[in-house]
Each structure stands twice: as C-alpha cells, then as structure tokens.
Scaffold this motif. Structure first.
Motif, PDB file in Angstrom:
ATOM      1  N   ILE A   2       0.874  -1.174   0.000  1.00  0.00           N
ATOM      2  CA  ILE A   2       0.000   0.000   0.000  1.00  0.00           C
ATOM      3  C   ILE A   2       0.908   1.220   0.000  1.00  0.00           C
ATOM      4  N   PRO A   3       0.882   2.028  -1.070  1.00  0.00           N
ATOM      5  CA  PRO A   3       1.800   3.171  -1.131  1.00  0.00           C
ATOM      6  C   PRO A   3       1.393   4.255  -0.153  1.00  0.00           C
ATOM      7  N   PHE A   4       2.350   5.078   0.201  1.00  0.00           N
ATOM      8  CA  PHE A   4       2.044   6.232   1.038  1.00  0.00           C
ATOM      9  C   PHE A   4       1.194   7.238   0.266  1.00  0.00           C
ATOM     10  N   ASN A   5       1.479   7.383  -1.019  1.00  0.00           N
ATOM     11  CA  ASN A   5       0.778   8.367  -1.835  1.00  0.00           C
ATOM     12  C   ASN A   5       0.631   7.879  -3.263  1.00  0.00           C
ATOM     13  N   LYS A   6      -0.463   8.264  -3.892  1.00  0.00           N
ATOM     14  CA  LYS A   6      -0.642   8.144  -5.339  1.00  0.00           C
ATOM     15  C   LYS A   6      -1.129   9.497  -5.843  1.00  0.00           C
ATOM     16  N   PRO A   7      -0.492  10.055  -6.867  1.00  0.00           N
ATOM     17  CA  PRO A   7      -0.972  11.340  -7.382  1.00  0.00           C
ATOM     18  C   PRO A   7      -2.423  11.210  -7.847  1.00  0.00           C
ATOM     19  N   PRO A   8      -3.262  12.190  -7.537  1.00  0.00           N
ATOM     20  CA  PRO A   8      -4.670  12.104  -7.960  1.00  0.00           C
ATOM     21  C   PRO A   8      -4.794  12.133  -9.478  1.00  0.00           C
ATOM     22  N   TYR A   9      -5.742  11.392  -9.982  1.00  0.00           N
ATOM     23  CA  TYR A   9      -6.009  11.346 -11.421  1.00  0.00           C
ATOM     24  C   TYR A   9      -7.506  11.184 -11.614  1.00  0.00           C
ATOM     25  N   THR A  10      -8.108  12.060 -12.412  1.00  0.00           N
ATOM     26  CA  THR A  10      -9.559  12.047 -12.578  1.00  0.00           C
ATOM     27  C   THR A  10     -10.015  11.465 -13.900  1.00  0.00           C
ATOM     28  N   GLY A  11      -9.125  11.409 -14.896  1.00  0.00           N
ATOM     29  CA  GLY A  11      -9.479  10.879 -16.201  1.00  0.00           C
ATOM     30  C   GLY A  11      -9.531  11.916 -17.309  1.00  0.00           C
ATOM     31  N   LYS A  12      -9.681  13.190 -16.955  1.00  0.00           N
ATOM     32  CA  LYS A  12      -9.756  14.252 -17.955  1.00  0.00           C
ATOM     33  C   LYS A  12      -8.386  14.879 -18.253  1.00  0.00           C
ATOM     34  N   GLU A  13      -7.406  14.627 -17.398  1.00  0.00           N
ATOM     35  CA  GLU A  13      -6.106  15.295 -17.534  1.00  0.00           C
ATOM     36  C   GLU A  13      -5.472  15.038 -18.901  1.00  0.00           C
ATOM     37  N   GLN A  14      -5.510  13.792 -19.352  1.00  0.00           N
ATOM     38  CA  GLN A  14      -4.870  13.443 -20.625  1.00  0.00           C
ATOM     39  C   GLN A  14      -5.509  14.214 -21.779  1.00  0.00           C
ATOM     40  N   GLN A  15      -6.815  14.274 -21.788  1.00  0.00           N
ATOM     41  CA  GLN A  15      -7.532  14.987 -22.842  1.00  0.00           C
ATOM     42  C   GLN A  15      -7.122  16.458 -22.893  1.00  0.00           C
ATOM     43  N   TYR A  16      -7.049  17.079 -21.722  1.00  0.00           N
ATOM     44  CA  TYR A  16      -6.725  18.500 -21.674  1.00  0.00           C
ATOM     45  C   TYR A  16      -5.260  18.761 -22.014  1.00  0.00           C
ATOM     46  N   VAL A  17      -4.360  17.889 -21.566  1.00  0.00           N
ATOM     47  CA  VAL A  17      -2.938  18.061 -21.876  1.00  0.00           C
ATOM     48  C   VAL A  17      -2.709  17.939 -23.382  1.00  0.00           C
ATOM     49  N   ILE A  18      -3.373  16.970 -24.014  1.00  0.00           N
ATOM     50  CA  ILE A  18      -3.242  16.817 -25.476  1.00  0.00           C
ATOM     51  C   ILE A  18      -3.770  18.062 -26.188  1.00  0.00           C
TER      52      ILE A  18
END
Length: 379
Positions: A2-18
């Motif tokens: 179980i990691p101490f942290n995972k960066p949050p990811y919502t699913g829209k980030e890739q679309q907006y970055v592209i």
C-alpha cells in the motif's frame, strides 16, 4: 504494498494536456492557465492569482514582492519544508524560527511577538496538514508591528479558517500542486495568491523575467521591455491543462479524502483513548482538507519500530520534516528564538499513514488492523 501516496487522477487530464499540446500556446498563460486562475480567484475571493512552476517559486516571488533585503528577519516555524525558509534566505534574510503548538503542529502564535525585532519584515505561518494557524492573532500582531504576512498554504487548498480560505488571509499566500498534494498539475506546480492589490502589477512583471510582457499582450504597452528584477516563474500550459482536469473534480476529491481521514480517526480512536497514540487535533474554527493523516507515538525508537513493522505488512508509512533549525543550513541562515519545547520532540514522534484519492476501504482497514496488532490491542 500500500503506497504512502498516489498522485490524484480524474481521467480528464490526458484529454486536456493533449489539447494544450496541439494548441499554439504551450508556454503558459494560455486558455487553461486563465481558466485555473479565474477558478481560484472566484473560490478564494482574491484580487489576483498566478500559477507558478512550484510552491517554492510562489514563495520566492512573495519574498521579492515584499522587498526582502539582506539583514531583514522573517519569523516562521522550524517544522516546515526547506522551501519556506529558502525563499527568504535567498534574498539575504535571517530566518527566525519559533516553536510550534503540539496540538496542531502549527506555529505557536503566542511565541511570535517576543521574536520581533526592529529588523523583522514578515511572518510566515505554515498551515500544517491543511489545518489553519491562528490567523486572527497573527494578523493582529502583523498590523501592530507593520509586518507582512505570507501564508505558506502548500498543504491547504480547500481548507479554511473561520470560513476564510487558507492562503486568502495574509497579504500573500502560496499553494503547492506537487504530486504529493491533494491536487497536482502533473507532478510539480504552485499558485501565488495576491490578497493585497498593490502587488498585482509587479507580480506579473516578476513572473515574466522582470518584463512587462503581460501588459504588452493585453495591449497596454506597444512593446515590452525589462522593467524590474524577475525570473522564469511562468509554468507551462501543459501544467495548467493537467490541473484543470483536477479542479473540475475538486469537491469530489476533497469529499473522498475527508471520508478516508474520518475512517482512520474513528477506527484509531480506541488506541488514543488507551494512551497508545495521539491523534491530530482540528480546532473548531478550522475546516481541514484531509491532506494527511498522522499520529504520534511515544518517541523516535517506537516510531522506527512501527514504521518497520508496517513495512513488513506491505504498508508504506513515513515520518515527516526534520526541524530546520537542527539542520546545517538552518544554523547558517537562521536561529531559533525561545524554547524548543515541542518542535523537536513532536517531530520525532510523528508518523504519516497512507492517504490518497482512491485509496480503498480494504487498504484503510488493513492499515488500521496492523496498527492494532503492533500495539497488541484488540479492536
């Protein structure tokens, strides 16, 4: 594990970055930057906000804006990240550390006034774990002595003090969007919050390498030139695009983290009642954001034993800051004023448990059960 942290990811980030990659404006202050800054200005009620490459950069900008000069003194807690002190030490200031409160791990507001001298320029409260410092008292002290207040709210997005958003109370504030924070702009990122309108124009200039480029693009000047000191404090539009994907889900992320935090608090309460551990305190006037869940044990030896035990159970828990005044650079660039009653002692007792957007109930349960097993206490 179980990691101490995972960066949050919502699913829209890739679309907006592209979308940002395919635009003609990748270097910053494009459509996504403007959306993010408008979101923060509305949410915080701030006259101006500016995205930065990191919270460190935002703090460095704040030090320039309040005109920190060699020999000035800046008061802050020793229990904080190095960037809090570095931003002011880089301008030649002497950092004056004061003790923290044991209940919140925040700066002890009752120790600040005694540390003020005729060289003091600013107070820098750090809102540890997204729990607000006693800002009414701090602002009153600053007003009496003609000092600036720069809020290090790196951990404080979505938190408030007496209904006011952290970062929006002092003259200037700073957020972090590092991957360990509740919201990220792709690994690194920050925000300068300008609550005093006299800093608005100069902040834009400092951020753009000391030029009036922002005014040029708004048609306010016919050409831009070098008008002040500054540096490259402008983040990529890719960072802003990634962050926008998180801001659209800001409430959802916040609610999830608060639920996970409350699970830990409820389930570990019997251990606190039995005197095995201490749990965090959130003052009544503060709304926190579940940035972290920490507990305190009896001391350094027990902390090492519990961390090692949890690791054998595939749980990565961690300790946090080493007090800055105990570090080599801390003695070179600063001094501790008054008694170190809690800073060193409590920092040696603190453990941070896994906490991130998306952590499962099974993982939370596994962490809690193994802490009980370590203390040989039945749930």
């Amino acid at each position: 594990m179980i990691p101490f942290n995972k960066p949050p990811y919502t699913g829209k980030e890739q679309q907006y970055v592209i979308a940002a990659m395919q635009s003609s404006n990748m270097s910053g202050d494009g459509p996504f930057s403007k959306k993010c800054q408008a979101w923060f200005e509305q949410r915080l009620g701030a006259p101006k906000t500016l995205l930065t490459p990191s919270c460190t950069a935002a703090l460095e900008m704040a030090a320039i804006l309040i005109d920190i000069q060699p020999g000035d003194e800046v008061i802050m807690p020793s229990y904080t990240f190095v960037s809090t002190a570095n931003a002011f030490a880089l301008r030649g200031a002497k950092v004056v550390f004061v003790d923290i409160r044991s209940d919140t791990m925040n700066i002890d507001e009752t120790k600040i006034e005694a540390a003020i001298t005729d060289k003091t320029k600013a107070i820098v409260p750090v809102h540890y774990a997204g729990v607000g410092c006693e800002m009414d008292t701090i602002m009153a002290i600053a007003e009496r002595h003609g000092l600036f207040v720069v809020e290090d709210a790196a951990q404080g997005m979505m938190s408030s003090y007496k209904g006011r958003a952290l970062g929006s109370i002092g003259h200037l504030g700073a957020f972090s969007f590092h991957e360990t924070k509740n919201y990220t702009s792709g690994g690194e990122g920050g925000l300068l919050i300008i609550n005093d309108s006299r800093f608005k124009e100069r902040a834009e200039i400092i951020r753009e390498k000391g030029t009036n480029r922002s005014q040029f693009f708004r048609g306010m000047v016919d050409k831009y030139s070098w008008v002040d000191i500054g540096s490259s404090f402008l983040p990529s539009e890719l960072q802003a695009a990634y962050l926008w994907g998180q801001l659209e889900k800001a409430e959802e992320i916040n609610d999830f983290r608060l639920s996970a935090w409350q699970y830990y608090m409820d389930k570990l309460a019997p251990l606190a009642t039995a005197g095995k551990i201490q749990l965090a305190t959130v003052p009544e006037q503060c709304q926190h954001n579940a940035h972290m869940f920490y507990l305190k044990v009896t001391g350094l030896t027990e902390r090492g034993q519990l961390l090692a035990y949890l690791k054998t159970k595939n749980i990565l828990a961690v300790f946090h800051y080493v007090p800055l005044h105990t570090a080599k650079a801390g003695s070179n660039f600063g001094r501790f004023h008054g008694e170190d009653r809690y800073t060193s002692k409590d920092s040696a007792c603190l453990i941070r448990l896994p906490m991130f957007y998306g952590i499962s109930k099974d993982d939370l349960k596994h962490v809690v059960e193994n802490i009980f097993l370590f203390y040989k206490v039945n749930k």
